[in-house]
Motif scaffolding. Structure first.
Motif, short mmCIF file in Angstrom:
data_model
loop_
_atom_site.label_atom_id
_atom_site.label_comp_id
_atom_site.label_asym_id
_atom_site.label_seq_id
_atom_site.Cartn_x
_atom_site.Cartn_y
_atom_site.Cartn_z
N MET A 1 1.08 -1.11 -0.49
CA MET A 1 -0.60 -0.55 0.12
C MET A 1 0.43 0.99 -0.40
N ARG A 2 0.72 2.18 -0.38
CA ARG A 2 0.94 3.69 -0.33
C ARG A 2 0.62 4.50 0.12
N ALA A 3 1.41 5.19 1.48
CA ALA A 3 0.52 5.65 2.04
C ALA A 3 1.30 6.99 1.79
N LEU A 4 -0.30 8.31 2.11
CA LEU A 4 0.49 9.80 1.88
C LEU A 4 -0.49 10.17 3.34
N ASN A 5 0.37 11.33 4.08
CA ASN A 5 -0.14 11.85 5.43
C ASN A 5 -0.70 13.22 4.49
N ASP A 6 -1.02 14.05 5.39
CA ASP A 6 -1.69 15.19 4.55
C ASP A 6 0.01 16.40 4.01
N VAL A 7 1.03 16.28 4.53
CA VAL A 7 2.27 17.14 3.59
C VAL A 7 2.19 16.30 2.75
N ASP A 8 2.46 14.86 3.21
CA ASP A 8 2.70 14.29 1.42
C ASP A 8 1.78 14.95 0.26
N ILE A 9 0.40 14.32 0.30
CA ILE A 9 -0.70 16.02 -0.49
C ILE A 9 -0.57 16.59 -0.74
N GLU A 10 0.11 17.70 0.15
CA GLU A 10 0.07 19.12 -0.08
C GLU A 10 1.46 19.47 -0.90
N LEU A 11 2.31 18.21 -0.89
CA LEU A 11 3.19 18.50 -2.13
C LEU A 11 3.22 18.14 -3.49
N LEU A 12 2.71 17.20 -3.61
CA LEU A 12 2.36 17.20 -4.55
C LEU A 12 1.91 18.51 -5.96
N GLU A 13 2.41 17.60 -7.20
CA GLU A 13 1.85 18.74 -8.21
C GLU A 13 0.24 19.11 -8.20
N GLN A 14 0.39 20.57 -8.64
CA GLN A 14 -1.14 20.48 -8.32
C GLN A 14 -2.03 20.08 -9.20
N ARG A 15 -2.06 20.06 -10.47
CA ARG A 15 -3.01 18.68 -11.36
C ARG A 15 -3.00 17.15 -11.07
N LYS A 16 -1.71 16.81 -10.47
CA LYS A 16 -1.61 15.31 -9.74
C LYS A 16 -2.22 15.21 -8.36
N ARG A 17 -2.27 16.47 -7.88
CA ARG A 17 -2.76 15.87 -6.74
C ARG A 17 -4.61 16.28 -6.49
N GLY A 18 -4.99 17.18 -7.80
CA GLY A 18 -6.66 17.61 -8.04
C GLY A 18 -7.03 16.37 -8.70
N ARG A 19 -6.31 15.35 -9.53
CA ARG A 19 -6.90 13.93 -9.73
C ARG A 19 -7.10 13.08 -9.18
N LEU A 20 -5.78 12.51 -7.62
CA LEU A 20 -6.15 12.21 -6.97
C LEU A 20 -7.22 12.72 -5.81
N MET A 21 -7.26 13.76 -5.89
CA MET A 21 -7.85 14.11 -4.95
C MET A 21 -9.89 13.50 -5.21
N ASN A 22 -9.56 14.41 -6.85
CA ASN A 22 -11.12 13.90 -7.57
C ASN A 22 -10.97 12.03 -7.41
N SER A 23 -10.40 11.68 -7.68
CA SER A 23 -10.41 10.39 -7.43
C SER A 23 -11.02 9.50 -6.03
N LEU A 24 -10.65 10.47 -4.65
CA LEU A 24 -10.93 9.32 -3.73
C LEU A 24 -12.54 10.03 -2.86
N SER A 25 -13.07 10.94 -4.01
CA SER A 25 -14.81 10.81 -3.54
C SER A 25 -15.22 9.56 -3.87
N GLY A 26 -14.55 8.38 -5.25
CA GLY A 26 -15.81 8.12 -5.55
C GLY A 26 -16.43 7.59 -6.53
N PHE A 27 -17.19 6.61 -7.15
CA PHE A 27 -18.21 6.53 -8.26
C PHE A 27 -18.82 7.53 -8.53
N LYS A 28 -18.75 9.44 -9.64
CA LYS A 28 -20.01 9.82 -9.18
C LYS A 28 -20.71 9.57 -10.01
#
Lengths: 221, 221
Positions: free
Chosen positions: B1-28
């Motif tokens: 498993m890959r684990a990220l904490n809040d600082v790891d998330i903040e440090l992601l490149e902006q668009r990469k973070r956007g795509r990951l964060m938008n994945s986390l709410s599941g199917f929509k």
């Protein structure tokens, strides 16, 4: 086409109306939310109302039914109020029946983990249990809450504190491949679905045709 | 498993973070929202943030990005503020590319209906346009709004005034078969999916096995 207006809707038999109204929000995420009451009692409950609220800060929202008195239920709500934290765990096709079963009415002292046969896992320093069987686990802290005036439901805003997911489902461009992980979608109150990806589409621009996106990111200009 | 904490998330490149964060709410859900500015200009825009809020009264919620000045965009938001009404139209597999294209930046005077090739339809006395190609159309009136303090997104509460859908997709017990209608699910920002129903499950009760539900309602006790 069948057309119903607001009066027609109101006149539907209550459970029939509930199933129809719950169908109208489209396909939804299938999640179990893990909490603790701070006295060692764990709770796990099914939700299909998680919504993306923002990437920076990383926020998810979830709608909870109007809470009843703590001794009568609403364990998820009261546990979040008590401890300030919760986990969102994505449900996959290998254990969606167990997830659905968590929506039965268990007492506060009973653990849904034990009752349905799922395993709690803990991250160091984080009070709420996550689900070992889940391939996407998210730890959140409650940062805000809105009581929806029309029906007293609660809209909880959670900030993401940690996430865990299998590395190989994470594309170079940030997309997390939920389908590959067997994560299911829901519709209405009781229907579970696998998915089949049609395609990912490029960022839409005026007067420019859409193209297919691969996991490596946007296609070249 | 890959684990990220809040600082790891903040440090992601902006668009990469956007795509990951938008994945986390599941199917929509995949929806286009139709509005008008009250001067005859129609707007249509893609959303994946519709959520069920209640069946009585019949309420849906939708998250909108922080509005910019009306001359710079946020047409959906300002049109809802102006006219008080909007339509939610479910997107299906025969026209999801057109739906996705509505997210391009069109001027207020341009109609996305024309630009992408979809047909507006109107219900008598209801100002906001619906989408002819959509098999599930919902007319709503804005009844409340919450500015999410953490990021100024708006959570709009809409009460359902009318709905239209094909009669033969409506089960006796109230379930609306979105899959049969070719309605698609979304994940992250750009991924479209067909679905395959696993099953519908009975209302969960303690110490009682779940059973499969047909469209005629709950299985006999």
């Amino acid at each position: 086409m069948r057309a119903l207006n607001d009066v027609d809707i109101e006149l539907l038999e209550q459970r029939k109306r509930g199933r129809l109204m719950n169908s109208l929000s489209g396909f939804k995420s299938a999640n179990v939310i893990g909490t603790t009451d701070g006295m060692g009692h764990h709770n796990l409950a099914m939700f299909s109302s998680v919504v993306h609220l923002g990437s920076d800060p990383a926020l998810l929202g979830v709608v909870l039914r109007p809470p009843v008195e703590p001794e009568n239920g609403s364990h998820t709500y009261w546990n979040i109020r008590e401890t300030g934290v919760f986990t969102i765990n994505h449900v996959s096709d290998s254990w969606y029946r167990k997830a659905h079963q968590t929506s039965a009415r268990y007492d506060a002292e009973e653990s849904e983990f034990e009752a349905v046969g799922l395993n709690p896992v803990f991250r160091c320093g984080f009070e709420a249990p996550a689900v070992e069987e889940s391939s996407v686990r998210i730890g959140l802290e409650r940062v805000d809450e809105w009581k929806i005036p029309q029906n007293e439901c609660r809209f909880i805003v959670g900030q993401i504190r940690w996430i865990e997911f299998p590395e190989d489902a994470w594309a170079e461009d940030g997309f997390l491949d939920l389908e590959k992980l067997g994560v299911v979608a829901m519709s209405s109150l009781d229907s579970y679905h696998n998915t089949q990806q049609l395609e990912r589409l490029s960022y839409a621009k005026k007067d420019k045709p859409l193209t297919r996106v691969t996991g490596d990111g946007e296609p070249p200009e």
